[in-house]
Design a protein around this motif. Structure first.
Motif, short mmCIF file in Angstrom:
data_model
loop_
_atom_site.label_atom_id
_atom_site.label_comp_id
_atom_site.label_asym_id
_atom_site.label_seq_id
_atom_site.Cartn_x
_atom_site.Cartn_y
_atom_site.Cartn_z
N ALA A 4 -12.76 14.36 0.43
CA ALA A 4 -14.03 13.66 0.54
C ALA A 4 -13.89 12.26 -0.05
CB ALA A 4 -15.13 14.43 -0.18
N LEU A 5 -13.95 11.25 0.79
CA LEU A 5 -13.81 9.89 0.32
C LEU A 5 -15.00 9.48 -0.55
CD1 LEU A 5 -11.82 9.97 2.80
CD2 LEU A 5 -12.30 7.54 3.08
N SER A 6 -14.74 8.68 -1.56
CA SER A 6 -15.78 8.18 -2.46
C SER A 6 -16.19 6.78 -2.04
CB SER A 6 -15.26 8.15 -3.90
OG SER A 6 -14.25 7.14 -4.02
N PRO A 7 -17.32 6.27 -2.55
CA PRO A 7 -17.69 4.88 -2.27
C PRO A 7 -16.59 3.90 -2.69
CG PRO A 7 -19.54 6.06 -3.21
CD PRO A 7 -18.37 6.97 -3.32
N GLU A 8 -15.91 4.21 -3.80
CA GLU A 8 -14.83 3.34 -4.26
C GLU A 8 -13.65 3.36 -3.28
OE1 GLU A 8 -17.59 4.29 -7.29
OE2 GLU A 8 -16.31 5.69 -6.15
N ASP A 9 -13.37 4.54 -2.72
CA ASP A 9 -12.31 4.64 -1.71
C ASP A 9 -12.61 3.75 -0.52
OD1 ASP A 9 -10.65 6.54 -2.99
OD2 ASP A 9 -11.88 8.21 -2.25
N VAL A 10 -13.85 3.85 -0.01
CA VAL A 10 -14.20 3.08 1.18
C VAL A 10 -14.16 1.58 0.90
CG1 VAL A 10 -16.00 2.64 2.90
CG2 VAL A 10 -15.58 4.97 2.12
N ALA A 11 -14.65 1.19 -0.28
CA ALA A 11 -14.59 -0.23 -0.65
C ALA A 11 -13.13 -0.71 -0.68
CB ALA A 11 -15.25 -0.43 -2.01
N PHE A 12 -12.24 0.11 -1.22
CA PHE A 12 -10.82 -0.24 -1.25
C PHE A 12 -10.26 -0.35 0.16
CE2 PHE A 12 -6.49 1.54 -0.97
CZ PHE A 12 -5.79 0.53 -1.61
N LEU A 13 -10.55 0.64 1.00
CA LEU A 13 -10.00 0.66 2.35
C LEU A 13 -10.49 -0.51 3.19
CD1 LEU A 13 -10.33 4.49 3.07
CD2 LEU A 13 -8.22 3.23 2.55
N ARG A 14 -11.67 -1.01 2.89
CA ARG A 14 -12.23 -2.14 3.64
C ARG A 14 -11.69 -3.48 3.16
NH1 ARG A 14 -18.56 -2.03 4.23
NH2 ARG A 14 -18.00 -3.60 5.79
N SER A 15 -11.02 -3.47 2.02
CA SER A 15 -10.48 -4.71 1.48
C SER A 15 -9.18 -5.09 2.18
CB SER A 15 -10.23 -4.56 -0.02
OG SER A 15 -9.13 -3.67 -0.25
N ARG A 16 -8.73 -6.33 1.97
CA ARG A 16 -7.48 -6.77 2.57
C ARG A 16 -6.31 -5.95 2.02
NH1 ARG A 16 -6.20 -13.09 2.54
NH2 ARG A 16 -8.11 -12.96 3.78
N TYR A 17 -6.37 -5.66 0.72
CA TYR A 17 -5.31 -4.86 0.10
C TYR A 17 -5.31 -3.44 0.68
CZ TYR A 17 -2.37 -2.92 -3.65
OH TYR A 17 -1.38 -2.31 -4.36
N GLY A 18 -6.49 -2.88 0.87
CA GLY A 18 -6.60 -1.54 1.44
C GLY A 18 -6.09 -1.48 2.86
N SER A 19 -6.37 -2.55 3.64
CA SER A 19 -5.88 -2.61 5.01
C SER A 19 -4.36 -2.57 5.06
CB SER A 19 -6.41 -3.87 5.69
OG SER A 19 -5.93 -3.97 7.01
N LYS A 20 -3.73 -3.30 4.14
CA LYS A 20 -2.26 -3.28 4.06
C LYS A 20 -1.76 -1.90 3.63
CE LYS A 20 -1.32 -7.58 5.12
NZ LYS A 20 -0.52 -7.92 6.34
N ALA A 21 -2.49 -1.27 2.69
CA ALA A 21 -2.09 0.06 2.24
C ALA A 21 -2.17 1.08 3.37
CB ALA A 21 -2.99 0.50 1.08
N LEU A 22 -3.15 0.94 4.25
CA LEU A 22 -3.25 1.84 5.40
C LEU A 22 -2.07 1.65 6.34
CD1 LEU A 22 -7.09 1.61 6.11
CD2 LEU A 22 -5.81 3.71 5.60
N GLU A 23 -1.61 0.42 6.49
CA GLU A 23 -0.44 0.18 7.33
C GLU A 23 0.79 0.88 6.74
OE1 GLU A 23 0.15 -3.98 7.87
OE2 GLU A 23 -1.85 -4.32 8.73
N VAL A 24 0.90 0.85 5.41
CA VAL A 24 2.01 1.53 4.75
C VAL A 24 1.90 3.04 4.97
CG1 VAL A 24 3.08 2.05 2.52
CG2 VAL A 24 2.34 -0.29 3.05
N ALA A 25 0.70 3.59 4.75
CA ALA A 25 0.51 5.03 4.87
C ALA A 25 0.77 5.52 6.29
CB ALA A 25 -0.92 5.40 4.45
N ALA A 26 0.50 4.66 7.26
CA ALA A 26 0.69 5.05 8.66
C ALA A 26 2.16 5.24 9.01
CB ALA A 26 0.06 4.00 9.58
N GLN A 27 3.06 4.77 8.16
CA GLN A 27 4.48 4.94 8.42
C GLN A 27 4.98 6.34 8.04
OE1 GLN A 27 5.93 2.36 10.05
NE2 GLN A 27 3.84 1.52 9.89
N PHE A 28 4.16 7.08 7.31
CA PHE A 28 4.56 8.43 6.88
C PHE A 28 4.18 9.45 7.94
CE2 PHE A 28 4.45 6.05 2.98
CZ PHE A 28 5.41 6.64 2.15
#
Length: 405
Positions: A4-28
């Motif tokens: 269950a994602l938290s408000p803090e998780d969503v705020a992170f994922l919507r950030s530029r840093y979070g967007s880059k982190a999602l690109e990294v995670a997508a490689q797994f």
């Protein structure tokens, strides 16, 4: 088990840093066998949000082929499972625009915004409003709607059972899962179906329900007098949609959507269509109608439109000398008794090695039967088991073929 994602998780994922982190995670790989190792690796780089990254990437993969912009969405697994497939949502948006041109439409349970995206993209709709009780889902929806470009629909946090707008039409998609898994009773939905119908009585309301909804019970016991639309996409029945405003509309409707290289096509069958048929019999082909047609109770109407007839008045299998364009049919080779000994002998004589088994009207498990038939040949066949009157019957057929559209 979903995270269950938290408000803090969503705020992170919507950030530029979070967007880059999602690109990294997508490689797994993030498969069941690799998940523990993958999660450990991600925690070394993103200790506070590793689980959110995994959940989001896996949800995006699940959404591929179902939702537009799947590789950019913010979503969790439960939201993707309940979200309306984009072609189905687009069909409904176009229908709303036809019935209520220029209307303001309020999605009362907007979740991650899948339905809102289709409504906002429909030029015949005047304005779109979305609401939900879950602030995390609303934050996801805000991101997802931003992918569309242009002016995003207005979002607010509100209870679906508390009217908060004067929209021309309302849409609701009650939750069909709780902590114990999927629920099926209309009183177990969230919000409960009957409460929704009561609160918005007298206002145009569209409610998306499970395709297994017992709409006949809803009509006879609770007096629902609107339209029931059963929708399928590429052979899978997706939903039973209730339209409370049904003046001048058929009581039941089946909408069959098919994806193709040139886009999505649709054909419809309604309870206002004629349903006169010739006497039951067996023709050259057996046709298994789309599940939306069957669940909407429109098999006879569909058969009439295509010059088919039924094998038995109580069974959904149809038969005729041709197969309707785009549909799958089985050419009959031989009629057999349902006794396993007779079936085994007939299949062995023809060198059957692979067998598709279809069953209606009989208590037969296709997989168990296939194993007991002990196929040893190389040739493919299909076996249709059903009943005519009170007698079980089997039809040995050529493999199913789809007629050219």
């Amino acid at each position: 088990m979903t995270y269950a994602l938290s408000p803090e998780d969503v705020a992170f994922l919507r950030s530029r840093y979070g967007s880059k982190a999602l690109e990294v995670a997508a490689q797994f790989a993030l498969t069941s066998s690799s998940l523990l190792a993958d999660l450990t690796a991600l925690r070394s780089r993103y200790p506070e949000h590793a689980a959110a990254l995994v959940e989001t990437v896996r949800a995006r993969r699940r959404a591929a082929g179902k939702l537009a912009n799947a590789d950019e969405l913010l979503a969790d697994d439960n939201a993707v499972q309940q979200a309306t497939a984009t072609p189905v949502a687009a069909l409904r948006a176009a229908e709303i625009a036809r019935r209520h041109p220029g209307a303001m439409v309020h999605d009362l349970t907007c979740s991650i915004g899948a339905e809102l995206s289709a409504l906002a993209a429909e030029p015949g709709i005047g304005a779109v409003l979305g609401s939900d009780l879950d602030p995390v889902r609303l934050a996801m929806a805000q991101h997802n709607l931003g992918l569309l470009g242009g002016v995003a629909p207005t979002l607010l946090r509100a209870d679906a059972l508390t009217p908060t707008s004067t929209a021309d039409l309302f849409i609701a998609d009650p939750g069909r899962r709780n902590s114990g898994g999927r629920v099926f009773g209309i009183d177990q939905l969230d919000p409960p179906l009957l409460e929704l119908l009561t609160v918005y009585a007298g206002r145009p309301l569209v409610v998306k329900c499970s395709p297994g909804l017992d709409y006949r019970h809803l009509r006879t016991r609770f007096g629902f007098d609107g339209q029931v639309q059963v929708v399928s996409l590429d052979g899978g029945v997706r939903e039973a949609c209730l339209w409370t405003e049904a003046a001048g509309q058929p009581a039941n409707r089946a909408s069959v959507l098919r994806s193709g290289p040139d886009g999505t096509t649709v054909y419809e069958v309604t309870s206002d269509d004629p349903d006169e048929l010739e006497e039951p019999g067996v023709g050259e082909w057996i046709v298994d109608p789309d599940g939306a047609v069957v669940r909407a109770g429109l098999v006879r109407h569909y058969a009439h439109a295509h010059g088919l007839r039924q094998l038995d008045p109580q069974i959904a299998y149809l038969t005729g000398d041709t197969v309707p364009a785009g549909e799958r049919g089985f050419r009959v080779i031989e009629r057999l008794p349902v006794a396993e000994k007779a079936l085994r002998g007939a299949l062995a004589a023809r060198g059957c090695g692979s067998l598709e088994v279809l069953v209606r009207g009989l208590d037969v498990d296709p997989d168990r039967l296939r194993k007991r038939l002990k196929l040893k040949g190389t040739e493919p066949y299909a076996l249709i088991l059903t009943r005519i009157g009170r007698q079980g019957v089997a039809f040995l057929c050529e493999p199913g073929v789809r007629a050219a559209a």
